[in-house]
Design a protein around this motif. Structure first.
Motif, PDB file in Angstrom:
ATOM      1  N   GLY B  84      -3.872  21.463 -11.093  1.00  0.00           N
ATOM      2  CA  GLY B  84      -2.625  20.774 -11.400  1.00  0.00           C
ATOM      3  C   GLY B  84      -1.976  20.241 -10.144  1.00  0.00           C
ATOM      4  O   GLY B  84      -1.014  19.498 -10.217  1.00  0.00           O
ATOM      5  N   GLY B  85      -2.504  20.633  -8.984  1.00  0.00           N
ATOM      6  CA  GLY B  85      -2.024  20.014  -7.747  1.00  0.00           C
ATOM      7  C   GLY B  85      -1.044  20.835  -6.950  1.00  0.00           C
ATOM      8  O   GLY B  85      -0.705  20.460  -5.837  1.00  0.00           O
ATOM      9  N   ASP B  86      -0.550  21.956  -7.519  1.00  0.00           N
ATOM     10  CA  ASP B  86       0.426  22.724  -6.756  1.00  0.00           C
ATOM     11  C   ASP B  86      -0.201  23.325  -5.512  1.00  0.00           C
ATOM     12  O   ASP B  86      -1.275  23.924  -5.585  1.00  0.00           O
ATOM     13  CB  ASP B  86       1.006  23.832  -7.632  1.00  0.00           C
ATOM     14  CG  ASP B  86       2.088  23.294  -8.544  1.00  0.00           C
ATOM     15  OD1 ASP B  86       2.186  22.055  -8.638  1.00  0.00           O
ATOM     16  OD2 ASP B  86       2.804  24.089  -9.156  1.00  0.00           O
ATOM     17  N   ILE B 281      22.643  38.013  -2.026  1.00  0.00           N
ATOM     18  CA  ILE B 281      23.708  37.005  -2.022  1.00  0.00           C
ATOM     19  C   ILE B 281      23.971  36.471  -0.619  1.00  0.00           C
ATOM     20  O   ILE B 281      23.907  35.280  -0.359  1.00  0.00           O
ATOM     21  CB  ILE B 281      25.005  37.599  -2.602  1.00  0.00           C
ATOM     22  CG1 ILE B 281      24.795  37.999  -4.067  1.00  0.00           C
ATOM     23  CG2 ILE B 281      26.164  36.590  -2.480  1.00  0.00           C
ATOM     24  CD1 ILE B 281      24.363  36.873  -4.991  1.00  0.00           C
ATOM     25  N   THR B 283      22.336  36.469   2.115  1.00  0.00           N
ATOM     26  CA  THR B 283      21.252  35.775   2.827  1.00  0.00           C
ATOM     27  C   THR B 283      20.352  35.023   1.851  1.00  0.00           C
ATOM     28  O   THR B 283      19.149  34.932   2.042  1.00  0.00           O
ATOM     29  CB  THR B 283      20.412  36.764   3.665  1.00  0.00           C
ATOM     30  OG1 THR B 283      19.759  37.677   2.762  1.00  0.00           O
ATOM     31  CG2 THR B 283      21.267  37.559   4.625  1.00  0.00           C
ATOM     32  N   GLN B 284      20.973  34.479   0.813  1.00  0.00           N
ATOM     33  CA  GLN B 284      20.207  33.741  -0.191  1.00  0.00           C
ATOM     34  C   GLN B 284      19.407  32.615   0.467  1.00  0.00           C
ATOM     35  O   GLN B 284      19.893  31.969   1.395  1.00  0.00           O
ATOM     36  CB  GLN B 284      21.173  33.157  -1.219  1.00  0.00           C
ATOM     37  CG  GLN B 284      20.472  32.798  -2.502  1.00  0.00           C
ATOM     38  CD  GLN B 284      21.427  32.213  -3.515  1.00  0.00           C
ATOM     39  OE1 GLN B 284      22.372  31.527  -3.168  1.00  0.00           O
ATOM     40  NE2 GLN B 284      21.162  32.459  -4.774  1.00  0.00           N
ATOM     41  N   THR B 305      16.311  35.153 -12.755  1.00  0.00           N
ATOM     42  CA  THR B 305      17.190  34.030 -13.046  1.00  0.00           C
ATOM     43  C   THR B 305      16.650  32.729 -12.441  1.00  0.00           C
ATOM     44  O   THR B 305      17.193  31.662 -12.682  1.00  0.00           O
ATOM     45  CB  THR B 305      18.613  34.280 -12.515  1.00  0.00           C
ATOM     46  OG1 THR B 305      18.516  34.537 -11.108  1.00  0.00           O
ATOM     47  CG2 THR B 305      19.251  35.466 -13.199  1.00  0.00           C
ATOM     48  N   GLU B 306      15.611  32.821 -11.622  1.00  0.00           N
ATOM     49  CA  GLU B 306      14.979  31.597 -11.115  1.00  0.00           C
ATOM     50  C   GLU B 306      13.495  31.665 -11.382  1.00  0.00           C
ATOM     51  O   GLU B 306      12.913  32.743 -11.458  1.00  0.00           O
ATOM     52  CB  GLU B 306      15.249  31.420  -9.617  1.00  0.00           C
ATOM     53  CG  GLU B 306      16.653  30.903  -9.367  1.00  0.00           C
ATOM     54  CD  GLU B 306      16.961  30.718  -7.896  1.00  0.00           C
ATOM     55  OE1 GLU B 306      16.093  30.189  -7.187  1.00  0.00           O
ATOM     56  OE2 GLU B 306      18.065  31.092  -7.492  1.00  0.00           O
ATOM     57  N   GLN B 307      12.898  30.455 -11.517  1.00  0.00           N
ATOM     58  CA  GLN B 307      11.471  30.429 -11.809  1.00  0.00           C
ATOM     59  C   GLN B 307      10.654  30.463 -10.520  1.00  0.00           C
ATOM     60  O   GLN B 307      10.895  29.677  -9.610  1.00  0.00           O
ATOM     61  CB  GLN B 307      11.128  29.151 -12.583  1.00  0.00           C
ATOM     62  CG  GLN B 307       9.706  29.175 -13.106  1.00  0.00           C
ATOM     63  CD  GLN B 307       9.360  27.931 -13.885  1.00  0.00           C
ATOM     64  OE1 GLN B 307       9.778  26.828 -13.560  1.00  0.00           O
ATOM     65  NE2 GLN B 307       8.569  28.101 -14.934  1.00  0.00           N
ATOM     66  N   PRO B 349       2.094  28.219 -19.928  1.00  0.00           N
ATOM     67  CA  PRO B 349       2.148  27.011 -20.753  1.00  0.00           C
ATOM     68  C   PRO B 349       1.323  25.884 -20.152  1.00  0.00           C
ATOM     69  O   PRO B 349       0.949  24.956 -20.844  1.00  0.00           O
ATOM     70  CB  PRO B 349       3.634  26.653 -20.761  1.00  0.00           C
ATOM     71  CG  PRO B 349       4.159  27.218 -19.492  1.00  0.00           C
ATOM     72  CD  PRO B 349       3.364  28.458 -19.238  1.00  0.00           C
ATOM     73  N   GLN B 353      -3.950  22.483 -17.962  1.00  0.00           N
ATOM     74  CA  GLN B 353      -4.097  21.526 -16.876  1.00  0.00           C
ATOM     75  C   GLN B 353      -5.564  21.269 -16.625  1.00  0.00           C
ATOM     76  O   GLN B 353      -5.990  20.155 -16.412  1.00  0.00           O
ATOM     77  CB  GLN B 353      -3.513  22.096 -15.578  1.00  0.00           C
ATOM     78  CG  GLN B 353      -2.032  22.309 -15.592  1.00  0.00           C
ATOM     79  CD  GLN B 353      -1.294  21.023 -15.526  1.00  0.00           C
ATOM     80  OE1 GLN B 353      -1.785  20.066 -14.959  1.00  0.00           O
ATOM     81  NE2 GLN B 353      -0.131  20.966 -16.137  1.00  0.00           N
TER      82      GLN B 353
END
Lengths: 702, 511
Positions: B84-86, B281, B283-284, B305-307, B349, B353
């Motif tokens: 898929g190129g990542d 927090i 040192t995000q 909370t993040e992908q 999902p 690819q």
């Protein structure tokens, strides 16, 4: 994936725009006024984009004391609201595969509110981007201007001008909690609200003396000008919302304030430019002209000791037609000028060592506290960039002004040019400093010829032809021990690597470099010319594969009138420049077809099986000739006492056609890339498409 | 409206206004949103904020952009190209791992700027404190010089021959010249020896996250241990002496478990000699290893909370160094079939690819890869050494221990073994560490056993590259690099852009 989507078609539309103008004027003997109101509603070609603008002007001129005093008052107000939408949608409309659907019923895509997403690097459903999210900018501007002139003596006039130009803008940005693009899903909705305002003040006072002594006219002027520019901004970004309903209108509802993820910024800057100026104009018998001027100018943006610069100019000319009486020559003026002007850096405070909260926080005795760090490499030696320009030219007019034109040659040298240069690390903190390091040389000719081909009562035809050439040579980018020499700059975007432009002192700007393409081998890989013949293909085989600067420009205007009809068209051509077609380098590759749409131009070669690549095959000649504008109109005649005094109906079109070999989005020359003027000749990935537009208009006068 | 006869006074007024304005030539530039030299460093709090920046910059060692130079050239981890190129762009990511990098590889450039940015910051604050009161700030200046020595310890290890810049007040066009690795070695050594007496010997909250006397000793220990690599002359006795001083101080202890050094609240670990504090927090975006390593779908495993980005994976050979019962294996890695937080199978999902490579949509992290440059989205064991809390954003709260007591003990074992391969004390030290990891004790030591015990214990703690070179194993073949790489690869190239801006720098041999 089962879709069959024309992504470009899905995000664009035929855009309709309206413009309405109303103006009135009037007054009595000493006081006259003019007022106008303009309304414009423009739809963008990108769906959900466009702007609406209302603009009003009032101008009052008052004369008093036997016309010795005149007071001119100008007020202008503008307010507008722009739906900027997201120009990146164009980029993804090109790269999103047509097999991908817009919407998917698969429950997996519920988190995107049903929009299909491929979930690969740097690829987003462009329809989702523009439908889910908001990017609106509003602005308003007020301009106050008063100018007073008073004739102290018959030949001596004093004038004072005061201007205040205030503008204000707001940003209203919201990324839906279902948006894959722009961190909406990750941040559970992301809002930004902010405003910015600027206030520019100008005071200018002049004294002017003018007198004819026999055949000699003397015109003397002296003055002072003071400008102060203040910019302020405030911006808050916060995410994590219960609902998309608030957009950016209830920032306090964001969960980010409690979790510490919200951010805010505010800023103020002020800079001043102060000048003393003087000018002498001499005119002998309308035949010989001589003018000199002097300007001492200071700005806060330079280091102490370098704030003031002295600039001057001199020009002279003679109209030969007044000296020798040659039939059919109405004007034959030769003129020449030399002058030095100065330029400011684009930012304030660069000469100072400045500090702000930098990397953020540090743990001190168990508590997180702010740490402070320098903001840029200071340059206490920052001084005026100066440009000295020499020009020689001729203006002529022949056969009762039926044929007229001008021809100019110019050459300019820019010294101490302000450029952000790579500086050594160590010893510097940052690898770039704005330095007075550049010396550039510009040279060119400009020619114009205008011919009233047919000039009859019922039929008129006028032709105007312009031609110009230019070249820019970079003499130097070195300062002190910081020797520039030859450097390759302008990084290609990921996943490509390497630089686009070779900057070499003593050579023209805009040398595009890279490998020389020679074909595709049996393994589906590029054959690259081994420039240095060492049997290896590496950075040492880079060569000049294009020129980012145009050589010249040509323009042709034709205007006709035939009875009540009038028509005009404007053709324009630019030649000699190449463009790097970045979209092709990355997306015209069969190896990437599983994830991204294939860009399919005439250069597409399915034999090549490799990755995204850059070499001379992707650098194209972008010379073009285009029909910029075409207008046709009809004027109605009215009897003297009618309600309407005149009326005109017209149709006009812009960007009607291009003649070019270039296969990218727009063949116009690009004079900078990544905001760097040393990197001309690159068409970026997110270029807006040029649109063909038509306008139908009606002008009425009462 | 004014009457006409009033107007001349108005005009006279305006003309006098002109005269006033003409005299206005003040061009003082006033910054509103930034501090200038005039209004900074006037209070203790401001001076502390300035010194704090030298510490804040140390976090750059763990910066995402430095991951390639610091971690990927050794045999621990790699950024592999995915279907898929990542991560499969121009191949520069992978060239770091198969040792085919070129001098303008972008990762070296960023790391050079980042490390020398730390040197500049230390130089600046030292200069500023000296201007204010050199005697009063002697202890702070000693701290800053120790931080600078730590940056140079990393620089001597990676580039070897680098310019020594210890002044801030230099001309704008100053072009520092390359110093030899030997000179850099002597510089680090003398900086520590000259300044250590001004450093605090305390080891408590007030010195936590700060360099102290023991940090300085640990820097010396690393320098002496690698002296043969850096200068050609071994300094084992000197290394042993400073290590014994650290151990004998009694201020540091081995923790009961391996994992407690890597939990979010690891600041109380008695193993921390010098730590760089991180916080989810505060040192995000400064250390977010979970986002870099986990699969996109792993978001549902940890309710993040993040992908995550599906990047960094453990190399197959390195994964195989761990025995199954080694508790460090499960503590460090995530592999096998993956599930959501509620136990449902984790689905990729985007698996279609490239179905031929990606196979089953049920995510299964295989320790093996198809190849370095192109592999399935699910291949590679992932890194969970530092605690990923359920519901976290993927930004780590664990502090990063630059010098850890276990490392000191293993260094001592190595020195004793190098002095006497039959040393029983060396064997006992290594077995203490193995015992904690619940693996069988060694009956004797070899170079491989010592090197790999360090590898298993100190995985991704920043020393693997240095250890491999010291044991002469850095260039040995791996699965990703099935050949012996060239000797000159043991030093990084001076980046292309850096040499372009400073002709006084000399490129390392081979490049």
């Amino acid at each position: 994936m089962g879709g069959n989507t024309d992504w470009m078609d899905e995000i664009t539309r035929t855009a309709i725009s309206q413009v309405h103008n109303l103006s009135l004027s009037g007054g009595a003997s000493n006081t006259t006024f003019r007022a106008s109101l303009n309304y414009r509603n423009v739809d963008g070609v990108l769906r959900n984009s466009g702007f609406e603008r209302l603009n009003g002007r009032l101008n009052i001129l008052h004369k008093a004391l036997d016309d010795r005093l005149s007071i001119n008052l100008n007020l202008a107000a503008t307010s507008s609201e722009s739906d900027l939408a997201f120009s990146q949608a164009f980029q993804y409309a090109i790269t999103m595969p047509p097999t991908a659907p817009i919407i998917s019923r698969d429950s997996y895509y519920k988190k995107y509110d049903g929009y299909f997403q491929s979930e690969v690097y740097d690829l987003y459903n462009p329809v989702a981007i523009i439908e889910q999210n908001k990017n609106v900018h509003t602005s308003s501007r007020m301009l106050y201007n008063i100018e007073m002139r008073y004739d102290l003596l018959d030949n001596l006039t004093a004038s004072l001008r005061l201007t205040e130009d205030k503008s204000e803008g707001t940003n209203n940005y919201y990324i839906s909690k279902y948006s894959f693009y722009g961190d909406g899903l990750n941040r559970n909705g992301l809002a930004n609200g902010g405003n910015s305002n600027s206030n520019n003040e100008l005071l200018e006072s002049m004294i002017n003396y003018t007198k004819w002594m026999h055949d000699l006219n003397i015109d003397l002027m002296g003055g002072y000008s003071y400008q102060s520019h203040t910019n302020e901004s405030l911006s808050v970004t916060a995410g994590n919302f219960l609902t998309d309903s608030f957009e950016n209108y209830n920032l306090g509802a964001a969960g980010d304030f409690a979790s510490g993820e919200a951010s805010a910024s505010s800023f103020k800057e002020n800079y001043k430019v102060i000048a003393f100026l003087g000018r002498i104009n001499l005119n002998y018998d309308h035949t010989y002209f001589l003018s000199t001027s002097y300007r001492r100018e200071g700005s806060t943006r330079f280091g102490s000791g370098n704030q003031w610069g002295n600039f001057f100019g001199i020009s002279a000319g003679a109209d030969l037609a007044n000296l020798v009486d040659i039939t059919n020559i109405n004007q034959l003026k030769i003129r020449s000028s030399y002058g030095v002007t100065g330029a400011l850096p684009g930012e304030s405070y660069l000469s100072q060592q400045r500090y702000g909260p930098g990397s953020g926080y540090v743990l001190n005795d168990g508590e997180w506290t702010r740490s402070y760090t320098p903001i840029s490499n200071p340059n206490p030696n920052l001084k005026w960039e100066t440009k000295s320009e020499f020009d020689v030219g001729i203006d002529f007019s022949l056969f009762n002004d039926r044929l007229s034109g001008s021809l100019d040659y110019y050459k300019s040298v820019t010294n101490d040019a302000l450029v952000a240069l790579d500086v050594p690390v160590p010893p510097n903190l940052f690898n770039s400093t704005l330095l007075n390091a550049g010396e550039l040389e510009n040279e060119g000719i400009e020619a114009m010829i205008e011919f009233q081909a047919i000039n009859q009562a019922k039929f008129n035809w006028a032709v105007r032809l312009t031609y110009s050439t230019y070249s820019t040579i970079l003499n130097s980018l070195s300062i002190g021990n910081l020797d520039y020499g030859v450097r390759d700059i302008g990084g290609l975007p990921a996943p490509l690597a390497g630089n686009i432009v070779r900057v070499r002192e003593g050579k023209p700007l805009g040398q595009l470099i890279g490998w020389q393409y020679e074909g595709v081998d049996e393994n589906g890989q590029y054959i690259i010319k081994d420039i240095n013949g060492d049997g290896q293909i590496d950075v040492n085989d880079y060569t000049v594969i294009g020129n980012g600067q145009p050589k010249g420009e040509i323009g042709l205007t034709n205007s006709f009138s035939f009875g009540n009809f009038d028509a005009s068209f404007f053709l324009r051509g630019v030649y000699g420049h190449d463009l790097v077609n970045l979209n092709r380098t990355i997306f015209e590759q069969i190896s990437r077809i599983s994830s991204y749409n294939l860009v399919n131009t005439k250069y597409f070669n399915s034999d090549y099986q490799g990755r995204a690549a850059y070499n001379s095959y992707y650098v194209e000649d972008a010379s073009f000739f285009k029909l910029d504008n075409f207008t046709i109109g009809y004027n109605f005649n009215f009897v003297d006492n009618a309600i309407l005094s005149s009326a005109r109906i017209y149709v006009s079109g812009r960007n009607l056609f291009y003649i070019t070999d270039y296969s990218g989005v727009d063949p116009e020359p690009r004079y900078s890339y990544q905001d760097n003027v040393l990197i001309p000749g690159v068409e970026p990935l997110d270029s807006w498409v040029t649109t063909r537009s038509f306008t139908i208009g009606l002008n009425l006068s009462f | 409206m004014k009457k006409f006869k009033d107007i001349p006074t108005y005009v006279i007024f305006s003309l006098s206004l002109i005269t006033v304005m003409v005299s206005c030539t003040d061009l003082t530039e006033v910054p509103y949103s930034e501090l200038s030299d005039e209004n900074f460093l006037n209070t203790d709090e401001e001076i502390s904020a300035a010194i704090g920046e030298a510490y804040a910059q140390l976090r750059n060692f763990q910066d995402f952009g430095n991951m390639w130079a610091v971690y990927c050239t050794a045999d621990e981890v790699a950024i592999v190209g995915r279907t898929g190129g990542d991560w499969a762009g121009d191949g520069q990511d992978q060239q770091m791992t198969d040792h085919t990098w070129i001098s303008n590889n972008r990762f070296f450039t960023g790391t050079w700027y980042s490390f020398f940015g730390g040197v500049n910051t230390a130089n600046r604050i030292i200069y500023q404190l000296e201007q204010i009161d050199a005697d009063f700030y002697q202890n702070s200046i000693a701290e800053l010089k120790t931080i600078r020595a730590l940056w140079y310890l990393w620089l001597i290890d990676m580039w070897g021959n680098v310019p020594i810049v210890d002044e801030f007040d230099v001309p704008q066009d100053f072009l520092p010249a390359t110093s030899s690795r030997q000179d850099v070695y002597s510089f680090i050594e003398s900086e520590i020896l000259d300044n250590q007496s001004y450093l605090s010997r305390d080891n408590d909250t007030s010195t936590y996250g700060k360099v102290n006397y023991w940090t300085a000793k640990a820097i010396l220990a690393k320098l002496y241990l690698n002296a043969e690599v850096y200068t050609g002359t071994p300094q084992l006795q000197k290394a042993l002496d400073v290590i014994n001083e650290i151990i004998d101080s009694g201020r540091f202890l081995l923790t009961n478990t391996y994992q407690e050094n890597f939990v979010s609240q690891n600041e109380n670990s008695p193993e921390a000699i010098f730590s760089i504090p991180f916080d989810e927090i505060y040192t995000q975006w400064e250390w977010f290893l979970p986002l870099v390593t986990l699969h996109y779908s792993s978001q549902a495993t940890f309710n993040m909370t993040e992908q995550p980005w599906n990047g960094l994976s453990v190399q197959t050979d390195f994964f195989a160094l761990y025995e199954d019962e080694d508790i460090r294996k499960e503590a460090n890695f995530l592999w096998g079939p993956q599930f959501t937080a509620t136990g449902e199978p984790l689905i990729d999902p985007g698996y279609e690819q490239d179905p031929a490579i990606d196979g089953d949509p049920h995510v299964n992290f295989t320790p093996e890869f198809q190849s370095l440059y192109l592999t399935s989205r699910q291949s590679g064991a992932r890194i969970i050494k530092w605690e990923i809390e359920i519901g976290s954003s993927g930004h780590l709260s664990s502090d990063f221990f630059v010098f850890r007591f276990t490392d000191i003990l293993l260094m001592k074992a190595e020195i004793l073994w190098r002095m006497n391969p039959a040393s029983t004390e060396a064997l006992e030290l290594v077995n203490r560490i193995r015992d904690r990891a619940q693996v069988e004790p060694f009956s004797s030591l070899t170079a491989d056993k010592l090197l790999n015990e360090r590898g298993r214990e100190l995985f991704m703690e920043g020393w693997r590259r240095s250890d491999l070179i010291r044991y002469n194993q850095y260039r040995e073949p791996t699965i990703f690099r099935p050949y012996v790489s060239d000797e000159y690869r043991e030093l990084f190239p001076i980046p292309h852009d850096v040499i372009g801006a400073n002709p006084n720098l000399i490129q390392n041999p081979g490049y």
